[in-house]
Design a protein around this motif. Structure first.
Motif, PDB file in Angstrom:
ATOM      1  N   SER A  69     -69.675   0.827 -37.798  1.00  0.00           N
ATOM      2  CA  SER A  69     -69.030   0.754 -39.113  1.00  0.00           C
ATOM      3  C   SER A  69     -70.027   1.006 -40.236  1.00  0.00           C
ATOM      4  O   SER A  69     -69.706   1.680 -41.226  1.00  0.00           O
ATOM      5  N   ASN A 204     -63.597  -1.174 -44.233  1.00  0.00           N
ATOM      6  CA  ASN A 204     -62.405  -1.955 -43.909  1.00  0.00           C
ATOM      7  C   ASN A 204     -61.289  -1.145 -43.270  1.00  0.00           C
ATOM      8  O   ASN A 204     -60.286  -1.728 -42.836  1.00  0.00           O
ATOM      9  N   GLU A 205     -61.432   0.169 -43.198  1.00  0.00           N
ATOM     10  CA  GLU A 205     -60.330   1.011 -42.720  1.00  0.00           C
ATOM     11  C   GLU A 205     -60.079   0.791 -41.233  1.00  0.00           C
ATOM     12  O   GLU A 205     -61.007   0.701 -40.430  1.00  0.00           O
ATOM     13  N   PHE A 206     -58.810   0.734 -40.858  1.00  0.00           N
ATOM     14  CA  PHE A 206     -58.428   0.435 -39.474  1.00  0.00           C
ATOM     15  C   PHE A 206     -57.611   1.544 -38.826  1.00  0.00           C
ATOM     16  O   PHE A 206     -57.867   1.917 -37.673  1.00  0.00           O
ATOM     17  N   LEU A 210     -58.519   3.623 -35.435  1.00  0.00           N
ATOM     18  CA  LEU A 210     -57.776   3.290 -34.226  1.00  0.00           C
ATOM     19  C   LEU A 210     -57.228   4.538 -33.548  1.00  0.00           C
ATOM     20  O   LEU A 210     -57.273   4.660 -32.317  1.00  0.00           O
ATOM     21  N   PRO A 222     -63.338  -3.120 -37.569  1.00  0.00           N
ATOM     22  CA  PRO A 222     -61.932  -3.548 -37.640  1.00  0.00           C
ATOM     23  C   PRO A 222     -61.170  -3.332 -36.340  1.00  0.00           C
ATOM     24  O   PRO A 222     -60.340  -4.165 -35.962  1.00  0.00           O
ATOM     25  N   VAL A 223     -61.433  -2.221 -35.650  1.00  0.00           N
ATOM     26  CA  VAL A 223     -60.753  -1.963 -34.378  1.00  0.00           C
ATOM     27  C   VAL A 223     -61.195  -2.973 -33.323  1.00  0.00           C
ATOM     28  O   VAL A 223     -60.379  -3.462 -32.530  1.00  0.00           O
ATOM     29  N   ALA A 226     -59.567  -6.326 -33.786  1.00  0.00           N
ATOM     30  CA  ALA A 226     -58.153  -6.344 -33.405  1.00  0.00           C
ATOM     31  C   ALA A 226     -57.960  -6.693 -31.941  1.00  0.00           C
ATOM     32  O   ALA A 226     -56.852  -7.078 -31.534  1.00  0.00           O
ATOM     33  N   SER A 244     -64.505 -12.022 -38.106  1.00  0.00           N
ATOM     34  CA  SER A 244     -64.105 -11.546 -39.431  1.00  0.00           C
ATOM     35  C   SER A 244     -65.063 -12.023 -40.505  1.00  0.00           C
ATOM     36  O   SER A 244     -65.378 -11.282 -41.447  1.00  0.00           O
TER      37      SER A 244
END
Length: 273
Positions: A69, A204-206, A210, A222-223, A226, A244
């Motif tokens: 990231s 922060n993009e998911f 993904l 973020p992935v 999850a 987180s």
């Protein structure tokens, strides 16, 4: 006196509103499993533990995901600034119908729901060999951040007096010298704000990460976070809160570092020599 007191009360309430989710996430990350299922949870854990952090790192490769990231976010921020800086200057300084139409199209593109573009984007990236790569993800994030970056930076350019550029040109400076020594230093606050926006958006993009990244070793944070949510939607709150909370630290550090540059840059040129 009463007005100032009310202002401080409002400011304190706003800070509590912003900081409470982080405090609650910290509290959740320190609670053992029995406390997480209590009917009336408390803010302060009865028996604080670090097992959630141990499980988060042992079960998922959070360190590798954080590095992925960070690499993608920094690359997106740098490329967004490099592309947006000269483009915003051209849009602000050269008044043409093409430039006006381009700026309008840039703003209009923000209305498109990106979920409708994911399939053609994936097909294009696959054809050029950038699917399932960080380079392809960075390219998508740069395109995603450019509309807002162009709109914001061209506003900063408009606030720079043309007389400064004309004076530098009269002194014999070339166009590139004017841009490098006069315009770009005065755009420091706008550049910092653009870099912050691009970095935090990519960090922060998911959704794109993904869909476009299939290799687990290339997954972003973020992935990876999850994966603490089960198939039926049941979340493992302890490890998820721990991961987180750790995921927020790099963005906070980056913001703190860039905010100092933003404050100093905003004062540049305020005093005439």
């Amino acid at each position: 006196m009463m007005k100032r007191f009310l202002q401080y009360v409002a400011l304190m309430g706003y800070l509590i509103f912003l900081g409470f989710p982080l405090v609650w996430m910290l509290s959740t990350s320190l609670k053992p499993p029995p406390e997480l299922v209590k009917l009336h949870p408390t803010l302060v854990p009865d028996a604080p533990t670090l097992m959630n952090y141990v499980q988060a790192f042992s079960e998922q490769q959070l360190d590798r995901a954080a590095f992925n990231s960070l690499k993608v976010a920094l690359g997106s921020a740098v490329l967004t600034v490099i592309v947006a800086l000269p483009a915003s200057y051209a849009l602000a300084r050269f008044k043409t119908r093409v430039g006006t139409a381009a700026l309008g199209w840039v703003l209009l593109s923000q209305l498109f729901p990106f979920v409708l573009l994911i399939i053609p984007i994936f097909l294009v990236l696959r054809e050029v060999g950038l699917a399932n790569t960080h380079a392809g993800l960075v390219l998508i994030y740069v395109v995603w951040a450019l509309p807002f970056a162009l709109w914001m930076l061209q506003g900063f350019v408009r606030n720079i007096p043309r007389e400064l550029e004309e004076a530098a040109a009269v002194d014999g400076a070339t166009r590139l010298q004017v841009l490098w020594r006069v315009v770009f230093p005065l755009l420091a606050p706008g550049v910092v704000a653009t870099a912050l926006f691009a970095f935090i958006s990519a960090w922060n993009e998911f959704f794109f990460a993904l869909v476009l990244i299939k290799n687990p070793d290339l997954a972003t944070l973020p992935v990876t976070l999850a994966r603490f949510v089960g198939i039926e939607g049941t979340a493992r709150l302890g490890p998820l809160a721990a991961g987180s909370l750790l995921a927020t630290i790099p963005s906070l550090l980056f913001f703190a570092f860039m905010q100092r540059r933003l404050s100093s840059g905003s004062l540049a040129g305020a005093v005439k020599g």
